[in-house]
Design a protein around this motif. Structure first.
Motif, PDB file in Angstrom:
ATOM      1  N   GLU A  87       0.883   5.887  15.784  1.00  0.00           N
ATOM      2  CA  GLU A  87       0.968   7.258  15.272  1.00  0.00           C
ATOM      3  C   GLU A  87      -0.267   8.027  15.749  1.00  0.00           C
ATOM      4  OE1 GLU A  87       3.323   8.816  13.888  1.00  0.00           O
ATOM      5  OE2 GLU A  87       4.669   7.304  13.032  1.00  0.00           O
ATOM      6  N   LYS A  88      -0.247   8.450  17.004  1.00  0.00           N
ATOM      7  CA  LYS A  88      -1.397   9.152  17.569  1.00  0.00           C
ATOM      8  C   LYS A  88      -1.334  10.644  17.232  1.00  0.00           C
ATOM      9  CE  LYS A  88      -2.008   5.920  21.406  1.00  0.00           C
ATOM     10  NZ  LYS A  88      -1.947   5.738  22.879  1.00  0.00           N
ATOM     11  N   GLU A  89      -2.476  11.147  16.791  1.00  0.00           N
ATOM     12  CA  GLU A  89      -2.533  12.573  16.455  1.00  0.00           C
ATOM     13  C   GLU A  89      -2.497  13.438  17.718  1.00  0.00           C
ATOM     14  OE1 GLU A  89      -4.557  13.222  12.201  1.00  0.00           O
ATOM     15  OE2 GLU A  89      -5.960  13.160  13.862  1.00  0.00           O
ATOM     16  N   MET A 137       0.826  -1.212   0.000  1.00  0.00           N
ATOM     17  CA  MET A 137       0.000   0.000   0.000  1.00  0.00           C
ATOM     18  C   MET A 137       0.858   1.258   0.000  1.00  0.00           C
ATOM     19  SD  MET A 137      -3.192  -1.070   2.504  1.00  0.00           S
ATOM     20  CE  MET A 137      -4.163   0.405   2.166  1.00  0.00           C
ATOM     21  N   GLN A 138       0.183   2.380  -0.167  1.00  0.00           N
ATOM     22  CA  GLN A 138       0.834   3.681  -0.248  1.00  0.00           C
ATOM     23  C   GLN A 138       1.387   4.093   1.118  1.00  0.00           C
ATOM     24  OE1 GLN A 138       2.555   5.788  -2.023  1.00  0.00           O
ATOM     25  NE2 GLN A 138       0.895   6.144  -3.497  1.00  0.00           N
ATOM     26  N   ASP A 139       2.416   4.948   1.103  1.00  0.00           N
ATOM     27  CA  ASP A 139       2.967   5.497   2.344  1.00  0.00           C
ATOM     28  C   ASP A 139       1.900   6.284   3.101  1.00  0.00           C
ATOM     29  OD1 ASP A 139       5.404   4.566   1.490  1.00  0.00           O
ATOM     30  OD2 ASP A 139       6.155   6.529   0.840  1.00  0.00           O
ATOM     31  N   ALA A 140       2.050   6.316   4.417  1.00  0.00           N
ATOM     32  CA  ALA A 140       1.268   7.266   5.216  1.00  0.00           C
ATOM     33  C   ALA A 140       1.991   8.607   5.169  1.00  0.00           C
ATOM     34  CB  ALA A 140       1.144   6.772   6.647  1.00  0.00           C
ATOM     35  N   ARG A 141       1.216   9.711   5.179  1.00  0.00           N
ATOM     36  CA  ARG A 141       1.810  11.047   5.205  1.00  0.00           C
ATOM     37  C   ARG A 141       1.421  11.716   6.511  1.00  0.00           C
ATOM     38  NH1 ARG A 141      -1.055  12.474   0.814  1.00  0.00           N
ATOM     39  NH2 ARG A 141      -1.096  14.645   1.547  1.00  0.00           N
ATOM     40  N   ILE A 142       2.441  12.177   7.237  1.00  0.00           N
ATOM     41  CA  ILE A 142       2.223  12.712   8.581  1.00  0.00           C
ATOM     42  C   ILE A 142       2.863  14.096   8.680  1.00  0.00           C
ATOM     43  CG2 ILE A 142       2.674  12.353  11.038  1.00  0.00           C
ATOM     44  CD1 ILE A 142       2.878   9.288  10.220  1.00  0.00           C
ATOM     45  N   LEU A 143       2.103  15.063   9.162  1.00  0.00           N
ATOM     46  CA  LEU A 143       2.605  16.425   9.369  1.00  0.00           C
ATOM     47  C   LEU A 143       2.985  16.588  10.831  1.00  0.00           C
ATOM     48  CD1 LEU A 143       3.038  19.284   8.115  1.00  0.00           C
ATOM     49  CD2 LEU A 143       0.764  19.857   8.997  1.00  0.00           C
ATOM     50  N   THR A 144       4.263  16.849  11.072  1.00  0.00           N
ATOM     51  CA  THR A 144       4.719  17.112  12.441  1.00  0.00           C
ATOM     52  C   THR A 144       5.016  18.607  12.585  1.00  0.00           C
ATOM     53  OG1 THR A 144       7.028  16.654  11.890  1.00  0.00           O
ATOM     54  CG2 THR A 144       5.701  14.808  12.696  1.00  0.00           C
ATOM     55  N   THR A 145       4.642  19.155  13.709  1.00  0.00           N
ATOM     56  CA  THR A 145       4.850  20.581  13.977  1.00  0.00           C
ATOM     57  C   THR A 145       5.556  20.749  15.310  1.00  0.00           C
ATOM     58  OG1 THR A 145       2.828  21.145  12.765  1.00  0.00           O
ATOM     59  CG2 THR A 145       3.725  22.826  14.233  1.00  0.00           C
ATOM     60  N   LYS A 146       6.597  21.569  15.310  1.00  0.00           N
ATOM     61  CA  LYS A 146       7.333  21.890  16.532  1.00  0.00           C
ATOM     62  C   LYS A 146       7.253  23.397  16.757  1.00  0.00           C
ATOM     63  CE  LYS A 146      11.977  21.644  18.539  1.00  0.00           C
ATOM     64  NZ  LYS A 146      13.389  21.252  18.294  1.00  0.00           N
ATOM     65  N   LYS A 170       1.062  16.583  15.864  1.00  0.00           N
ATOM     66  CA  LYS A 170       1.145  15.574  14.816  1.00  0.00           C
ATOM     67  C   LYS A 170      -0.237  15.405  14.191  1.00  0.00           C
ATOM     68  CE  LYS A 170       3.510  11.783  15.580  1.00  0.00           C
ATOM     69  NZ  LYS A 170       3.850  10.452  16.135  1.00  0.00           N
ATOM     70  N   VAL A 171      -0.279  15.481  12.874  1.00  0.00           N
ATOM     71  CA  VAL A 171      -1.536  15.301  12.145  1.00  0.00           C
ATOM     72  C   VAL A 171      -1.299  14.295  11.022  1.00  0.00           C
ATOM     73  CG1 VAL A 171      -3.317  16.403  10.737  1.00  0.00           C
ATOM     74  CG2 VAL A 171      -2.281  17.665  12.630  1.00  0.00           C
ATOM     75  N   ILE A 172      -2.153  13.274  10.943  1.00  0.00           N
ATOM     76  CA  ILE A 172      -2.061  12.296   9.849  1.00  0.00           C
ATOM     77  C   ILE A 172      -2.798  12.880   8.638  1.00  0.00           C
ATOM     78  CG2 ILE A 172      -2.676   9.970   9.078  1.00  0.00           C
ATOM     79  CD1 ILE A 172      -2.446   9.088  12.012  1.00  0.00           C
ATOM     80  N   LEU A 173      -2.031  13.298   7.629  1.00  0.00           N
ATOM     81  CA  LEU A 173      -2.612  13.885   6.420  1.00  0.00           C
ATOM     82  C   LEU A 173      -3.258  12.812   5.538  1.00  0.00           C
ATOM     83  CD1 LEU A 173       0.309  16.316   5.488  1.00  0.00           C
ATOM     84  CD2 LEU A 173      -1.807  16.881   6.727  1.00  0.00           C
ATOM     85  N   PHE A 174      -2.610  11.659   5.489  1.00  0.00           N
ATOM     86  CA  PHE A 174      -3.124  10.536   4.697  1.00  0.00           C
ATOM     87  C   PHE A 174      -2.698   9.248   5.388  1.00  0.00           C
ATOM     88  CE2 PHE A 174      -2.395   7.463   1.139  1.00  0.00           C
ATOM     89  CZ  PHE A 174      -3.735   7.246   0.846  1.00  0.00           C
ATOM     90  N   ASP A 175      -3.660   8.386   5.697  1.00  0.00           N
ATOM     91  CA  ASP A 175      -3.332   7.206   6.504  1.00  0.00           C
ATOM     92  C   ASP A 175      -2.608   6.110   5.730  1.00  0.00           C
ATOM     93  OD1 ASP A 175      -5.521   6.515   4.996  1.00  0.00           O
ATOM     94  OD2 ASP A 175      -6.772   5.881   6.682  1.00  0.00           O
ATOM     95  N   GLY A 176      -2.798   6.011   4.407  1.00  0.00           N
ATOM     96  CA  GLY A 176      -2.078   5.015   3.626  1.00  0.00           C
ATOM     97  C   GLY A 176      -2.209   3.619   4.222  1.00  0.00           C
ATOM     98  N   PHE A 177      -1.059   2.938   4.356  1.00  0.00           N
ATOM     99  CA  PHE A 177      -1.069   1.551   4.844  1.00  0.00           C
ATOM    100  C   PHE A 177      -1.588   1.416   6.268  1.00  0.00           C
ATOM    101  CE2 PHE A 177       2.864   2.992   6.706  1.00  0.00           C
ATOM    102  CZ  PHE A 177       2.978   2.241   7.872  1.00  0.00           C
ATOM    103  N   ILE A 178      -1.531   2.512   7.051  1.00  0.00           N
ATOM    104  CA  ILE A 178      -1.987   2.469   8.451  1.00  0.00           C
ATOM    105  C   ILE A 178      -3.462   2.095   8.532  1.00  0.00           C
ATOM    106  CG2 ILE A 178      -2.325   3.876  10.540  1.00  0.00           C
ATOM    107  CD1 ILE A 178       0.156   5.452   9.786  1.00  0.00           C
ATOM    108  N   LYS A 179      -4.181   2.348   7.455  1.00  0.00           N
ATOM    109  CA  LYS A 179      -5.606   2.002   7.406  1.00  0.00           C
ATOM    110  C   LYS A 179      -5.821   0.501   7.636  1.00  0.00           C
ATOM    111  CE  LYS A 179      -9.665   3.110   4.581  1.00  0.00           C
ATOM    112  NZ  LYS A 179     -10.096   4.264   5.389  1.00  0.00           N
ATOM    113  N   VAL A 180      -4.844  -0.287   7.182  1.00  0.00           N
ATOM    114  CA  VAL A 180      -4.948  -1.748   7.277  1.00  0.00           C
ATOM    115  C   VAL A 180      -4.103  -2.306   8.416  1.00  0.00           C
ATOM    116  CG1 VAL A 180      -4.388  -3.913   6.073  1.00  0.00           C
ATOM    117  CG2 VAL A 180      -5.497  -2.041   4.848  1.00  0.00           C
TER     118      VAL A 180
END
Length: 588
Positions: A417-419, A378-387, A402-412
């Motif tokens: 990766e907690k927001e 599956m596709q990569d997950a995309r995660i936005l991290t902010t400091k 931390k915000v999950i922009l796209f869950d990708g493989f994490i869906k399955v």
């Protein structure tokens, strides 16, 4: 006249016959038919380490049945497991037959795989047999030579093992680290802040731009007294990162994940996986081998399986979850590429569709294997991290989001990766303090091993092979060298004593590095790059000297524990002595 196929288990035999029908008959050897004798070393050291194999108790009837059937068949096929142990079983069976057999290599028990193997039969891989034999002889030499010394010096029934004792070493040394650890106090200060109606937290990290360590409550209180209510946003850094899916399972990773996610011991995981591989009856379809062979170091997957699972991902999850090209994972070395990764043999045989035919534990493990395999393509997950760095006088606090922009493989295949949502902030704006929270902490020792983390440590150090990990752990428990409490592995007093004596008398033999080098030698034998007799000769010469020294110099713990009493022996008139045996203290 039917052709005969010989396998290890009746379940595997039934599954194979279901696919290939009336022209074949299958029989199970019920595992190994020969081994080294139980009552002697079984190795002629003077004659090039020639092994003296004997028929295992209860297997003569099986051998006779195989012999009789082989004489009534046209062609004979050995379809034992495609690893060293399976090759050795095939070799021992062939030694009992007058007719030369073909070798079938089955990485999965499906109609296509069986027909392909029958179309391309091969011969027994002597290099693989030699590698298994070398391992068996090495293990016998170590166990048979050292265990009696432990029995004589400590207590009867003890054992040492070429690999098991190194695993014991890891557990004992970890316990020593834990006991030697001196906790050091430290404090953290967390600011609960507010922007409009949204609250968030930031942790104190720096003073005058340098990392801050707070050692005592007094230091924490002093810092708190200097901080006022107004915090200024000084810096905001946002990064988008991609998280790639893990590859499909190899044996060690399956054991680790099943332990972590399902709380399965390694032995249970392998037992359940064996059943899934050999075949499960799923109603009208009959027995089906649900997964590929479960003893593997390879992450390779067949093109047909990848194609099928990519079609499934596109159909069920949509194009955005499917990478433009297939994912290809690389093995650590070429030798591992003979096998495939552990995956469902029928990717579209979803766990939920056949749940009613599986036990609860079978379902959980099959679901884990299936999810991991789907996720691997599956596709990569995309995660936005902010400091966010916030200033208060000379102190710098840091808030992380931390915000999950796209869950990708994490869906399955969920991962940790907690927001953590932060309010919308701008540089130079003020946010206000709600409260400061000081908290006391103490440094922690390294954690005790779980079965999963021990498997990981064994794998990372090159100790043993994934197919042996479950047996190593269960043997240490059976010997009362370790015990499990709340999923953690503890050495017992006996285990620590045994390891102490082994370290004193066999320091080189049970080194992690030395054991890993022996595993490499076994791999080289399988690859045809080393001769098994040369490996044993190089090992045995220094080993025999160690044995002689240990017999003379190992501490006699039995005698150390003996205590003289005032009780007079009726037979000899001498004073009786309290001794310790396997089942406790006794008079002698």
């Amino acid at each position: 006249m039917k052709d005969l196929i010989i396998v290890e288990s009746p379940t595997k035999a039934r599954t194979i016959i279901k696919y290939i029908g009336d022209n074949y008959k299958a029989i199970a050897s019920m595992g190994h038919i020969k081994d080294l004798p139980e009552d002697s070393l079984g190795i002629d050291i003077e004659k090039g380490f020639a092994p003296k194999y004997v028929v295992i108790s209860g297997k003569r009837k099986t051998i006779q049945e195989i012999k009789e059937l082989s004489q009534k068949t046209k062609d004979l096929f050995l379809a034992t497991d495609p690893d060293r142990e399976g090759e050795a079983i095939a070799w021992h069976i062939s030694s009992e037959l007058k007719k030369k057999p073909y070798r079938l290599i089955l990485h999965e028990i499906t109609k296509e795989a069986i027909k392909d193997a029958l179309s391309h039969p091969t011969e027994i891989d002597k290099n693989k047999v030699d590698a298994q034999q070398a391992r068996r002889l090495l293990d016998r030499l170590v166990g048979y030579k050292i265990s009696p010394i432990l029995g004589q010096k400590v207590q009867k029934g003890l054992s040492a093992g070429r690999v098991q004792s190194v695993a014991l070493r890891l557990i004992v040394e970890r316990e020593n680290e834990i006991e030697a650890h001196i906790p050091e106090e430290y404090w953290t200060i967390t600011a609960k802040l507010k922007k409009d109606d949204e609250e968030f937290e930031a942790v104190l990290e720096k003073y005058l731009g340098k990392k801050l360590k707070i050692k005592t409550k007094n230091e924490a209180d002093e810092i708190i007294s200097k901080i006022d209510d107004s915090f200024i946003v000084e810096r905001i850094e946002s990064k988008e990162k991609k998280k790639q899916p893990p590859p499909p399972f190899i044996t060690s990773k399956l054991q680790q994940e099943a332990n972590q996610r399902l709380s399965f011991p390694a032995k249970k995981t392998m037992f359940i996986a064996q059943g899934l591989y050999e075949g499960i009856d799923v109603g009208k379809e009959g027995p089906i081998g649900l997964i590929t062979y479960m003893r593997t170091d390879s992450v390779r997957v067949s093109d047909s399986a990848i194609s099928e699972i990519r079609s499934y991902i596109k159909e069920v999850f949509g194009d955005k979850y499917l990478p433009p090209t297939k994912r290809v994972y690389k093995n650590k070395n070429i030798a591992q590429d003979a096998h495939e990764a552990i995956r469902p043999t029928f990717p579209l045989h979803l766990p939920s569709d056949i749940k009613k035919y599986l036990s609860n534990e079978q379902y959980k493990l099959y679901d884990l294997i299936t999810r991991r395999f789907i996720a691997s393509q599956m596709q990569d997950a995309r995660i936005l991290t902010t400091k966010v760095e916030l200033k208060n006088k000379d102190y710098t606090f840091v808030a992380s989001g931390k915000v999950i922009l796209f869950d990708g493989f994490i869906k399955v295949y969920p991962v940790d990766e907690k927001e953590k949502i932060l309010p919308t902030l701008k540089v130079s704006e003020n946010v206000f303090l709600v409260e400061l929270i000081p908290k006391q902490h103490f440094t922690q020792p390294p954690p005790r091993y779980t079965e999963g983390s021990l498997v990981k440590a064994l794998e990372e150090n090159g100790i043993g092979r994934p197919s042996t990990y479950a047996t190593i752990i269960s043997t240490l428990m059976d010997r009362k060298y370790i015990e499990k409490k709340e999923e953690k592995l503890y050495p017992t007093g006996l285990g620590r004593l045994v390891w102490e004596l082994l370290l004193e008398n066999f320091p080189k033999l049970f080194e992690v590095k030395f054991t890993a080098e022996m595993e490499d030698d076994l791999d080289k034998i399988e690859e045809g790059k080393e001769d098994w007799k040369d490996v044993l000769t190089l090992f045995y010469e220094p080993f025999s000297r160690m044995i002689d020294d240990a017999k003379k110099h190992m501490r006699n713990v039995k005698k150390e524990k003996e205590k003289e009493t005032d009780i007079v022996c009726e037979k000899c008139g001498g004073k009786m002595i309290i001794k310790e045996g396997r089942y406790g203290k006794f008079l002698a």
